[in-house]
Design an enzyme around this catalytic site. Structure first.
Site, mmCIF file in Angstrom:
data_model
loop_
_atom_site.group_PDB
_atom_site.id
_atom_site.type_symbol
_atom_site.label_atom_id
_atom_site.label_comp_id
_atom_site.label_asym_id
_atom_site.label_seq_id
_atom_site.Cartn_x
_atom_site.Cartn_y
_atom_site.Cartn_z
ATOM 1 N N CYS A 176 41.257 122.842 -68.060
ATOM 2 C CA CYS A 176 42.063 123.097 -69.013
ATOM 3 C C CYS A 176 43.043 121.968 -69.703
ATOM 4 O O CYS A 176 42.988 121.822 -70.956
ATOM 5 C CB CYS A 176 43.315 124.152 -68.565
ATOM 6 N N ARG B 197 37.606 130.862 -71.432
ATOM 7 C CA ARG B 197 37.799 130.130 -72.200
ATOM 8 C C ARG B 197 37.117 130.790 -73.618
ATOM 9 O O ARG B 197 35.832 130.689 -73.774
ATOM 10 C CB ARG B 197 36.918 128.703 -71.936
HETATM 11 C C1 BEZ Z 1 40.559 124.552 -64.764
HETATM 12 O O1 BEZ Z 1 40.084 123.698 -63.877
HETATM 13 O O2 BEZ Z 1 41.074 124.387 -65.627
HETATM 14 C C2 BEZ Z 1 40.425 125.955 -63.825
HETATM 15 C C3 BEZ Z 1 39.015 125.933 -63.163
HETATM 16 C C4 BEZ Z 1 39.170 127.320 -62.670
HETATM 17 C C5 BEZ Z 1 39.919 128.218 -62.869
HETATM 18 C C6 BEZ Z 1 40.990 127.994 -63.947
HETATM 19 C C7 BEZ Z 1 41.015 126.791 -64.318
#
Ligand code: BEZ
Length: 215
Positions: free
Chosen positions: A52, A129
């Site tokens: 993110c 996402r």
């Molecule tokens: C992330 O790295 O942004 C992420 C990965 C898995 C679940 C939620 C966020």
């Protein structure tokens, strides 16, 4: 786990569901934010997470390109406004990048549910996402959904927006892998007369139904 979540799935061509929200740039009403402007509404699973952080930084560093296309950005996650502000502050301090667009604090998931961003097979407490490209009439024109562990492609989001705007402006369609400056597809003729005219058009043609031209 297939927990039941009241989650509507907007479709391309639908009016974008309206909502009021608390964001990192104050409270807003979506339909007012969308007035006279394209909007990209996108969700991320959680603040202070690695993928993110790369994605939000991508939106921020290319924000000017969106503005130049008359497009506003607005992010969303199931996090508090305090978490959002702390994350914005942390990333600015560590990398110099400011997330200079509103991020919705959607703790009750009300907006996420309106936009089908909660996919229980993936997560029941975090948004996937999602990317919604919404035109200035408030119509959803393009939707992307990515899972939690795969980041989106900023070049493709910008290309898709440019493609939609080009299609609208010139009443054309865009082929595979189209990039700005490439030839565009002229809509196929819908009468025998138009089909015969097309043969004389000078367009680059495979056949009358696949004709390309420069803009
Ligand atoms: C992330 O790295 O942004 C992420 C990965 C898995 C679940 C939620 C966020």
């Amino acid at each position: 786990m297939d927990e039941h979540i009241e989650n509507s799935m907007p479709r391309i061509g639908d009016k974008a569901p309206d909502f009021k929200a608390t964001t990192t740039y104050g409270d807003l009403i979506f339909s007012e934010y969308n007035k006279d402007s394209w909007v990209i509404l996108f969700s991320h699973p959680a603040d202070f997470t690695p993928v993110c952080t790369t994605e939000m930084s991508g939106f921020a560093t290319r924000h000017k390109e969106f503005k130049d296309m008359n497009c506003k950005l607005i992010g969303l996650s199931i996090d508090s406004i305090h978490a959002h502000v702390a994350w914005v502050n942390n990333v600015k301090k560590l990398s110099g990048v400011l997330f200079d667009f509103p991020i919705i604090a959607d703790l009750d998931m009300s907006v996420a549910k309106k936009y089908g961003m909660i996919m229980p097979g993936e997560a029941t407490t975090a948004a996937v996402r999602a990317v919604f490209i919404i035109d200035p009439r408030g119509i959803i024109r393009l939707i992307m959904y990515y899972p939690l562990n795969v980041g989106r492609n900023m070049d493709e989001i910008i290309r898709a927006l440019k493609a939609l705007q080009t299609a609208d402006k010139h009443k054309v369609a865009l082929p595979l892998n189209w990039q700005p400056g490439d030839k565009v597809i002229v809509p196929p003729p819908t009468s025998v007369e138009a089909m015969q005219e097309r043969e004389k058009s000078g367009y680059e043609m495979m056949d009358f139904y696949l004709a390309k031209k420069n803009l």
